[in-house]
Design a protein around this motif. Structure first.
Motif, PDB file in Angstrom:
ATOM      1  N   VAL A  26       0.829  -1.206   0.000  1.00 34.21           N
ATOM      2  CA  VAL A  26       0.000   0.000   0.000  1.00 34.21           C
ATOM      3  C   VAL A  26       0.868   1.261   0.000  1.00 34.21           C
ATOM      4  CG1 VAL A  26      -1.851   1.255   1.170  1.00 34.21           C
ATOM      5  CG2 VAL A  26      -1.827  -1.254   1.209  1.00 34.21           C
ATOM      6  N   TYR A  27       1.786   1.370   0.927  1.00 32.28           N
ATOM      7  CA  TYR A  27       2.637   2.566   1.020  1.00 32.28           C
ATOM      8  C   TYR A  27       3.708   2.570  -0.065  1.00 32.28           C
ATOM      9  CZ  TYR A  27       4.396   6.448   3.979  1.00 32.28           C
ATOM     10  OH  TYR A  27       4.764   7.681   4.486  1.00 32.28           O
ATOM     11  N   GLY A  28       4.140   1.381  -0.497  1.00 34.88           N
ATOM     12  CA  GLY A  28       5.027   1.284  -1.637  1.00 34.88           C
ATOM     13  C   GLY A  28       6.505   1.210  -1.341  1.00 34.88           C
ATOM     14  N   LEU A  29       6.890   0.683  -0.178  1.00 33.27           N
ATOM     15  CA  LEU A  29       8.304   0.483   0.120  1.00 33.27           C
ATOM     16  C   LEU A  29       8.756  -0.892  -0.339  1.00 33.27           C
ATOM     17  CD1 LEU A  29       8.555   1.954   3.753  1.00 33.27           C
ATOM     18  CD2 LEU A  29       8.669   3.169   1.568  1.00 33.27           C
ATOM     19  N   ASP A  30      10.065  -1.060  -0.495  1.00 33.18           N
ATOM     20  CA  ASP A  30      10.662  -2.347  -0.864  1.00 33.18           C
ATOM     21  C   ASP A  30      11.390  -2.944   0.336  1.00 33.18           C
ATOM     22  OD1 ASP A  30       9.861  -2.247  -3.518  1.00 33.18           O
ATOM     23  OD2 ASP A  30      11.698  -1.256  -4.177  1.00 33.18           O
ATOM     24  N   VAL A  31      11.289  -4.246   0.508  1.00 29.64           N
ATOM     25  CA  VAL A  31      12.072  -4.956   1.524  1.00 29.64           C
ATOM     26  C   VAL A  31      13.456  -5.232   0.954  1.00 29.64           C
ATOM     27  CG1 VAL A  31      12.273  -7.053   2.902  1.00 29.64           C
ATOM     28  CG2 VAL A  31      10.033  -6.009   2.558  1.00 29.64           C
ATOM     29  N   VAL A  32      14.487  -4.879   1.708  1.00 28.51           N
ATOM     30  CA  VAL A  32      15.860  -5.137   1.262  1.00 28.51           C
ATOM     31  C   VAL A  32      16.549  -6.196   2.110  1.00 28.51           C
ATOM     32  CG1 VAL A  32      16.182  -2.875   0.209  1.00 28.51           C
ATOM     33  CG2 VAL A  32      16.733  -3.191   2.626  1.00 28.51           C
ATOM     34  N   ALA A  33      16.008  -6.468   3.303  1.00 25.14           N
ATOM     35  CA  ALA A  33      16.609  -7.481   4.172  1.00 25.14           C
ATOM     36  C   ALA A  33      15.625  -7.849   5.269  1.00 25.14           C
ATOM     37  CB  ALA A  33      17.918  -6.973   4.795  1.00 25.14           C
TER      38      ALA A  33
END
Length: 318
Positions: free
Chosen positions: A33-40
């Protein structure tokens, strides 16, 4: 008029850690929804970034029994600046501790600030290197725009509650180099209930507001990410509506900071903002603006009334 040499040893708000009692739901909110990416992921935490963040991560989301702020990280200008600010903190009477670092950054000085919030200062930070398929067409962008959900661009500012606004802003100025840009004293006299401070030329990196609950400390009012235009904030409202996310306040324009805003609660209970605009300060001798009340009695710049929850809700819940 006396002029105090400004301190430019701290560069920016680097990251924040949010605690959530509904980890899976909060993670879905921040990614889909907010549009962040998981990196770890590591232990009970996920590390996320916005598409315009140049550092590897700007948000650490951690499973906890209650919502709230885990800590907030401020990035120093240099290793030497970091050492100077640690010395200033210790001279102020703050006794912190060095930690080895975390995903995305090196050693950090962790301390409890005036107001009871866990903070850390660091310099070494891992830059984001976009993998194949996420590389931007323009080399001055850290990655390509993905357009998923709200697709906020970068971390922007944080609002912390405290029982004594003047004490906390004085601490922030003298130890970390925050500059007071605006403050609120209702009626023009008496107790100060809000202060907006920045490290460089933004309207604010840190907002400090009066804690409404007796005896409470270390609470979070909101964390904000930046959107490039007002239209993106309006688009965010549509996306929140379609995903059944409670919209508390906005879209509208703040009088202070002149930011275009929208506030929601993520599933864990933390207030999250989408923020666009805001004025910038280029004068070296900026005089802080003192607000005694809203202009012409308006709650916001265009007259939208502020809901009671905006002054009452904070995390951890009491």
């Amino acid at each position: 008029m006396s002029y105090q040499e400004p301190i430019y040893d701290v560069a920016k708000l680097g990251h924040a850690e949010l605690l959530t009692p509904k980890f899976d739901e909060s993670l879905r909110f921040f990614t889909e929804v907010y549009g962040l990416d998981v990196v770890a992921t590591e232990g009970d935490s996920a590390y996320l970034r916005a598409w315009g963040d140049h550092d590897l991560t700007s948000l650490k989301l951690t499973a906890s029994h209650q919502a709230g702020l885990g800590h907030v990280g401020w990035r120093a200008m240099s290793p030497q600046a970091l050492e100077r600010r640690v010395a200033a903190l210790e001279a102020y009477g703050i006794q912190g501790r060095w930690i080895d670092g975390d995903v995305g950054h090196g050693k950090a000085y962790r301390f409890t600030g005036i107001g009871g919030h866990e903070m850390e200062l660091y310099f070494e930070s891992e830059k984001y290197r976009a993998p194949e398929g996420k590389q931007a067409y323009l080399p001055n962008q850290p990655q390509k725009y993905h357009g998923r959900g709200v697709a906020v661009e970068r971390i922007d500012h944080i609002n912390l509650l405290t029982r004594d606004v003047v004490e906390m802003r004085t601490f922030a100025a003298e130890t970390l180099g925050f500059k007071l840009r605006e403050h609120l004293i209702p009626g023009g006299q008496g107790e100060e209930v809000g202060a907006w401070m920045s490290l460089m030329n933004k309207a604010h990196d840190l907002a400090i507001t009066k804690e409404p609950a007796a005896g409470a400390s270390g609470r979070l009012h909101h964390l904000a990410y930046y959107a490039s235009t007002r239209e993106e904030v309006l688009r965010a409202a549509e996306i929140f509506m379609e995903n059944d996310v409670f919209i508390e306040f906005g879209p509208a324009k703040h009088s202070r900071t002149q930011g275009f805003f929208l506030y929601v609660y993520e599933p864990g209970g933390n207030r999250i903002e989408v923020f666009a605009g805001g004025f910038h300060i280029f004068e070296p001798d900026w005089e802080p603006v003192t607000w005694g009340t809203e202009v012409k009695g308006r709650s916001t710049a265009w007259g939208l009334e502020c809901p009671p929850s905006f002054h009452e809700h904070a995390t951890p819940l009491l």
